[in-house]
Scaffold this motif. Structure first.
Motif, mmCIF file in Angstrom:
data_model
loop_
_atom_site.group_PDB
_atom_site.id
_atom_site.type_symbol
_atom_site.label_atom_id
_atom_site.label_comp_id
_atom_site.label_asym_id
_atom_site.label_seq_id
_atom_site.Cartn_x
_atom_site.Cartn_y
_atom_site.Cartn_z
ATOM 1 N N UNK A 5 0.813 -1.228 0.000
ATOM 2 C CA UNK A 5 0.000 0.000 0.000
ATOM 3 C C UNK A 5 0.844 1.275 0.000
ATOM 4 N N UNK A 6 1.861 1.341 0.851
ATOM 5 C CA UNK A 6 2.636 2.591 0.878
ATOM 6 C C UNK A 6 3.426 2.757 -0.420
ATOM 7 N N UNK A 7 3.922 1.647 -0.986
ATOM 8 C CA UNK A 7 4.654 1.743 -2.261
ATOM 9 C C UNK A 7 3.713 2.155 -3.393
ATOM 10 N N UNK A 8 2.480 1.671 -3.374
ATOM 11 C CA UNK A 8 1.500 2.065 -4.404
ATOM 12 C C UNK A 8 1.236 3.569 -4.314
ATOM 13 N N UNK A 9 1.125 4.084 -3.108
ATOM 14 C CA UNK A 9 0.899 5.530 -2.946
ATOM 15 C C UNK A 9 2.080 6.324 -3.502
ATOM 16 N N UNK A 10 3.300 5.852 -3.201
ATOM 17 C CA UNK A 10 4.502 6.555 -3.697
ATOM 18 C C UNK A 10 4.593 6.487 -5.223
ATOM 19 N N UNK A 11 4.304 5.303 -5.772
ATOM 20 C CA UNK A 11 4.375 5.134 -7.230
ATOM 21 C C UNK A 11 3.335 6.019 -7.922
ATOM 22 N N UNK A 12 2.185 6.165 -7.307
ATOM 23 C CA UNK A 12 1.133 7.011 -7.876
ATOM 24 C C UNK A 12 1.582 8.470 -7.870
ATOM 25 N N UNK A 13 2.058 8.909 -6.712
ATOM 26 C CA UNK A 13 2.530 10.307 -6.585
ATOM 27 C C UNK A 13 3.606 10.626 -7.617
ATOM 28 N N UNK A 14 4.527 9.683 -7.803
ATOM 29 C CA UNK A 14 5.664 9.923 -8.697
ATOM 30 C C UNK A 14 5.217 10.070 -10.154
#
Ligand SMILES: [Zn+2]
Length: 317
Positions: A270-279
């Motif tokens: 979940x936290x990696x998905x949020x970071x990947x989305x932001x990027x």
């Protein structure tokens, strides 16, 4: 399944709810405040014929109504696959023989109450919008991350539909132009990388095992730090980020909620998905949209089906 029953609260408005899925058909009674008072389910068995299956639905709803001592104001139905605004079932691969059946007409005639039908992902969207993660949020997208990927879009408080009432197929947005072949006939769809089945197939092709791993097993191995599954999850998160950034860039919704069985393993991604989305968000900044988890869990199907009726009832007031 043995019916579960709660005491009905006073004179609260109640709707019947029918959630038609590939493995089971769930029936329930749901209050206008989103509480499931009673529910029961039986296996989906299309070989028995649509009328026999719906006869069981009628019997279950009548039984639940009698046990609770309530009168149903109407019935909402969520059904997997395409449905049309006249209440007719579309072509659903695992409901052979149901295509073209006038479902709402059949149930209205037997239950004596108005019946409305929606695609089940749209029904789940309405449930989260009314009672869960999308409350007070007129611009809202729900993504269901299960065996496949589905979802619905709420714009200005209304269910978004395409020309001719077409339901948007979020899970089949193309994220790799020359990507893997999808069950829809296309290539590179989001679902072929991040749906539970797509992820399992993708891993089996890349790293064949005598017994193919399911999505939960893949996430469990990544959780243990095992290779190549850590890398698989990294690519899963990148694909999720690409698709979610597309939704933000196209619609700039106030909120996107994710729900579905794969979220049980969210500690891994979940936290990696949020970071990947932001990027991946640029012209429409990532902070435009809150990325949250759905709140309704297993009750979303029945609450969603009931919400289909509640929405139609409000429209007619
Ligand atoms: Zn596809």
């Amino acid at each position: 399944m043995k019916p579960s029953i709660q005491n009905p609260p006073g004179d609260v408005l109640c709707a019947g709810a029918v959630d038609i899925g590939g493995t089971k058909i769930a029936c329930g009674v749901v209050t206008a405040t989103g509480e499931v008072l009673a529910e029961a389910a039986f296996p989906t068995a299309p070989e028995r014929g649509v009328e026999r299956q719906l006869k069981t639905v009628v019997e279950y709803l009548e039984e639940l109504q009698t046990r609770l001592g309530v009168q149903l104001s109407g019935i909402g139905v969520g059904c997997t696959g395409p449905v049309d605004s006249r209440g007719v079932v579309g072509q659903v691969p695992f409901l052979p023989g149901w295509e073209g059946f006038a479902l709402t007409e059949y149930l209205t005639a037997r239950l004596g109450a108005p019946v409305f039908l929606e695609n089940d992902a749209d029904a789940a969207l309405l449930a989260e919008a009314r009672f869960g993660a999308g409350r007070s949020c007129p611009s809202f997208i729900l993504v269901t991350l299960g065996t496949g990927i589905g979802g619905g879009i709420l714009r200005d408080g209304l269910l978004y539909r395409g020309v001719g009432g077409v339901h948007p197929e979020i899970g089949h947005m193309i994220i790799h132009a020359d990507g893997r072949v999808c069950s829809c006939g296309g290539r590179g769809c989001w679902e072929t990388y991040c749906g539970g089945q797509g992820l399992a197939d993708w891993v089996q092709e890349a790293y064949p095992q005598p017994a193919p791993l399911g999505a939960a097993q893949i996430f469990a191995r990544a959780r243990q730090g095992r290779r190549p599954y850590v890398d698989v999850v990294r690519r899963f998160c990148a694909a999720m980020g690409a698709a979610l950034a597309n939704l933000i860039t196209l619609f700039a919704p106030q909120r996107i909620a994710l729900t579905g069985g794969l979220l049980q393993s969210r500690d891994v991604f979940w936290s990696a998905v949020q970071q990947e989305t932001q990027a991946r968000c640029h012209l429409v900044p990532a902070h435009t949209t809150e990325l949250v988890l759905g709140q309704l869990g297993v009750s979303a199907g029945l609450v969603g089906a009931a919400s289909v009726f509640f929405m139609q009832q409000e429209r007619s007031l």
